[in-house]
Design a protein around this motif. Structure first.
Motif, PDB file in Angstrom:
ATOM      1  N   GLU A  88      -4.165  -1.438  -2.635  1.00  0.00           N
ATOM      2  CA  GLU A  88      -4.976  -0.214  -3.043  1.00  0.00           C
ATOM      3  C   GLU A  88      -4.129   0.409  -4.411  1.00  0.00           C
ATOM      4  O   GLU A  88      -2.973   0.069  -4.309  1.00  0.00           O
ATOM      5  N   TYR A  89      -4.808   0.645  -5.386  1.00  0.00           N
ATOM      6  CA  TYR A  89      -4.018   1.355  -6.389  1.00  0.00           C
ATOM      7  C   TYR A  89      -4.063   2.717  -6.359  1.00  0.00           C
ATOM      8  O   TYR A  89      -5.125   3.540  -6.269  1.00  0.00           O
ATOM      9  N   VAL A  90      -2.500   3.392  -6.302  1.00  0.00           N
ATOM     10  CA  VAL A  90      -2.369   4.704  -5.954  1.00  0.00           C
ATOM     11  C   VAL A  90      -2.019   5.296  -7.337  1.00  0.00           C
ATOM     12  O   VAL A  90      -0.925   4.860  -8.126  1.00  0.00           O
ATOM     13  N   ARG A  91      -2.479   6.382  -7.692  1.00  0.00           N
ATOM     14  CA  ARG A  91      -1.970   7.221  -8.784  1.00  0.00           C
ATOM     15  C   ARG A  91      -0.706   7.861  -8.629  1.00  0.00           C
ATOM     16  O   ARG A  91      -0.522   8.520  -7.751  1.00  0.00           O
ATOM     17  N   ASP A  92       0.397   7.553  -9.625  1.00  0.00           N
ATOM     18  CA  ASP A  92       1.781   8.125  -9.395  1.00  0.00           C
ATOM     19  C   ASP A  92       1.632   9.495  -9.994  1.00  0.00           C
ATOM     20  O   ASP A  92       1.205   9.752 -11.294  1.00  0.00           O
ATOM     21  N   PRO A  93       2.060  10.511  -9.257  1.00  0.00           N
ATOM     22  CA  PRO A  93       1.791  11.636  -9.733  1.00  0.00           C
ATOM     23  C   PRO A  93       3.083  12.002 -11.057  1.00  0.00           C
ATOM     24  O   PRO A  93       2.481  13.103 -11.787  1.00  0.00           O
ATOM     25  N   ARG A  94       3.711  11.420 -11.213  1.00  0.00           N
ATOM     26  CA  ARG A  94       4.627  11.739 -12.255  1.00  0.00           C
ATOM     27  C   ARG A  94       4.261  10.988 -13.430  1.00  0.00           C
ATOM     28  O   ARG A  94       4.135  11.712 -14.581  1.00  0.00           O
ATOM     29  N   SER A  95       4.060   9.887 -13.510  1.00  0.00           N
ATOM     30  CA  SER A  95       3.630   9.181 -14.642  1.00  0.00           C
ATOM     31  C   SER A  95       2.065   9.152 -14.947  1.00  0.00           C
ATOM     32  O   SER A  95       1.558   8.970 -16.108  1.00  0.00           O
ATOM     33  N   GLY A  96       1.293   9.038 -13.900  1.00  0.00           N
ATOM     34  CA  GLY A  96      -0.051   9.043 -14.107  1.00  0.00           C
ATOM     35  C   GLY A  96      -0.719   7.681 -13.885  1.00  0.00           C
ATOM     36  O   GLY A  96      -2.256   7.731 -14.153  1.00  0.00           O
ATOM     37  N   GLU A  97       0.099   6.805 -13.909  1.00  0.00           N
ATOM     38  CA  GLU A  97      -0.164   5.345 -13.858  1.00  0.00           C
ATOM     39  C   GLU A  97      -0.627   4.950 -12.428  1.00  0.00           C
ATOM     40  O   GLU A  97      -0.299   5.603 -11.287  1.00  0.00           O
ATOM     41  N   TYR A  98      -1.436   4.174 -12.207  1.00  0.00           N
ATOM     42  CA  TYR A  98      -2.058   3.234 -11.072  1.00  0.00           C
ATOM     43  C   TYR A  98      -0.988   2.412 -10.725  1.00  0.00           C
ATOM     44  O   TYR A  98      -0.931   1.428 -11.318  1.00  0.00           O
ATOM     45  N   LYS A  99      -0.492   2.563  -9.468  1.00  0.00           N
ATOM     46  CA  LYS A  99       0.504   1.411  -8.975  1.00  0.00           C
ATOM     47  C   LYS A  99      -0.012   0.617  -7.710  1.00  0.00           C
ATOM     48  O   LYS A  99      -0.546   1.468  -6.968  1.00  0.00           O
ATOM     49  N   PRO A 100       0.148  -0.397  -7.573  1.00  0.00           N
ATOM     50  CA  PRO A 100      -0.520  -1.355  -6.447  1.00  0.00           C
ATOM     51  C   PRO A 100       0.605  -0.934  -5.243  1.00  0.00           C
ATOM     52  O   PRO A 100       1.584  -1.011  -5.263  1.00  0.00           O
ATOM     53  N   THR A 101      -0.238  -0.821  -4.121  1.00  0.00           N
ATOM     54  CA  THR A 101       0.383  -0.411  -2.910  1.00  0.00           C
ATOM     55  C   THR A 101      -0.070  -1.137  -1.885  1.00  0.00           C
ATOM     56  O   THR A 101      -1.623  -1.404  -1.605  1.00  0.00           O
ATOM     57  N   CYS A 102       0.666  -2.059  -0.926  1.00  0.00           N
ATOM     58  CA  CYS A 102      -0.005  -3.007  -0.023  1.00  0.00           C
ATOM     59  C   CYS A 102      -0.129  -2.270   1.325  1.00  0.00           C
ATOM     60  O   CYS A 102       0.789  -1.545   1.725  1.00  0.00           O
ATOM     61  N   HIS A 103      -1.372  -2.431   1.978  1.00  0.00           N
ATOM     62  CA  HIS A 103      -1.680  -2.023   3.290  1.00  0.00           C
ATOM     63  C   HIS A 103      -1.429  -3.183   4.419  1.00  0.00           C
ATOM     64  O   HIS A 103      -1.842  -2.666   5.578  1.00  0.00           O
ATOM     65  N   ARG A 104      -1.048  -4.261   4.107  1.00  0.00           N
ATOM     66  CA  ARG A 104      -1.248  -5.290   4.995  1.00  0.00           C
ATOM     67  C   ARG A 104       0.112  -6.058   4.714  1.00  0.00           C
ATOM     68  O   ARG A 104       0.408  -6.326   3.361  1.00  0.00           O
ATOM     69  N   ALA A 105       0.587  -6.525   5.703  1.00  0.00           N
ATOM     70  CA  ALA A 105       2.156  -7.229   5.570  1.00  0.00           C
ATOM     71  C   ALA A 105       1.582  -8.659   5.708  1.00  0.00           C
ATOM     72  O   ALA A 105       0.520  -9.174   6.484  1.00  0.00           O
ATOM     73  N   SER A 106       2.356  -9.326   4.854  1.00  0.00           N
ATOM     74  CA  SER A 106       2.154 -11.056   5.120  1.00  0.00           C
ATOM     75  C   SER A 106       3.561 -11.845   4.816  1.00  0.00           C
ATOM     76  O   SER A 106       4.334 -11.235   4.048  1.00  0.00           O
ATOM     77  N   PHE A 107       3.816 -12.921   5.600  1.00  0.00           N
ATOM     78  CA  PHE A 107       4.845 -13.735   5.281  1.00  0.00           C
ATOM     79  C   PHE A 107       4.961 -14.636   4.086  1.00  0.00           C
ATOM     80  O   PHE A 107       5.907 -14.729   3.287  1.00  0.00           O
ATOM     81  N   GLN A 108       3.580 -14.711   3.418  1.00  0.00           N
ATOM     82  CA  GLN A 108       3.305 -15.381   2.396  1.00  0.00           C
ATOM     83  C   GLN A 108       3.549 -14.430   1.024  1.00  0.00           C
ATOM     84  O   GLN A 108       2.778 -13.465   1.194  1.00  0.00           O
ATOM     85  N   PRO A 109       4.353 -14.944  -0.025  1.00  0.00           N
ATOM     86  CA  PRO A 109       4.212 -13.962  -1.228  1.00  0.00           C
ATOM     87  C   PRO A 109       2.773 -13.702  -1.993  1.00  0.00           C
ATOM     88  O   PRO A 109       2.015 -14.858  -1.762  1.00  0.00           O
ATOM     89  N   PHE A 110       2.662 -12.579  -2.455  1.00  0.00           N
ATOM     90  CA  PHE A 110       1.230 -12.641  -3.250  1.00  0.00           C
ATOM     91  C   PHE A 110       1.248 -13.882  -4.127  1.00  0.00           C
ATOM     92  O   PHE A 110       0.283 -14.249  -4.266  1.00  0.00           O
ATOM     93  N   LEU A 111       2.218 -13.913  -4.928  1.00  0.00           N
ATOM     94  CA  LEU A 111       2.073 -14.858  -5.999  1.00  0.00           C
ATOM     95  C   LEU A 111       1.813 -16.330  -5.479  1.00  0.00           C
ATOM     96  O   LEU A 111       1.618 -17.281  -6.387  1.00  0.00           O
ATOM     97  N   GLU A 112       2.028 -16.354  -4.072  1.00  0.00           N
ATOM     98  CA  GLU A 112       1.664 -17.908  -3.827  1.00  0.00           C
ATOM     99  C   GLU A 112       0.315 -17.967  -2.898  1.00  0.00           C
ATOM    100  O   GLU A 112       0.074 -18.904  -2.422  1.00  0.00           O
TER     101      GLU A 112
END
Length: 123
Positions: A88-112
């Motif tokens: 989910e992309y969450v808005r950072d209250p300080r910068s106003g930018e949207y940051k990706p936030t993971c809600h599920r854990a995995s042993f495999q890295p996202f890049l793989e």
């Protein structure tokens, strides 16, 4: 008329060129998926809506339908990977930018991730 919603904030997208769209709300840019009908754009919008409302399995189902029709669709592959990791992309209250936030854990890295890798190959 075909319209797409932003996968980050849900805002309306506008065309920048043939392959890139910019969100009118958050300003993010995204690669345009191969939209050939209202049905396909509805599937993208539905998938992103479900993902932004933490219904990751329903979102994944929408993107899997798109991939079944077009296995080379990079945007659908990337969005499916986002669902798998519960991003989910969450808005950072300080910068106003949207940051990706993971809600599920995995042993495999996202890049793989298989779908992330397929998306990169399809570009």
């Amino acid at each position: 008329m075909i319209s797409l919603k932003c996968k980050i904030c849900g805002g309306q997208m506008e065309l920048v060129d043939d392959q890139i769209a910019r969100c009118l709300e958050c300003g993010s840019k995204m690669l345009l998926p191969a939209i050939d009908s209202d049905v396909r754009s509805d599937m993208f919008n539905r998938g992103n809506y479900y993902r932004m409302h933490y219904e990751f399995e329903r979102a994944a189902s929408a993107f899997e339908q798109i991939i079944a029709r077009d296995p080379e669709d990079a945007e659908a592959r990337f969005c499916l990977a986002l669902c798998r990791y519960g991003v989910e992309y969450v808005r950072d209250p300080r910068s106003g930018e949207y940051k990706p936030t993971c809600h599920r854990a995995s042993f495999q890295p996202f890049l793989e991730d298989v779908d992330y890798q397929a998306a990169l190959k399809s570009l």
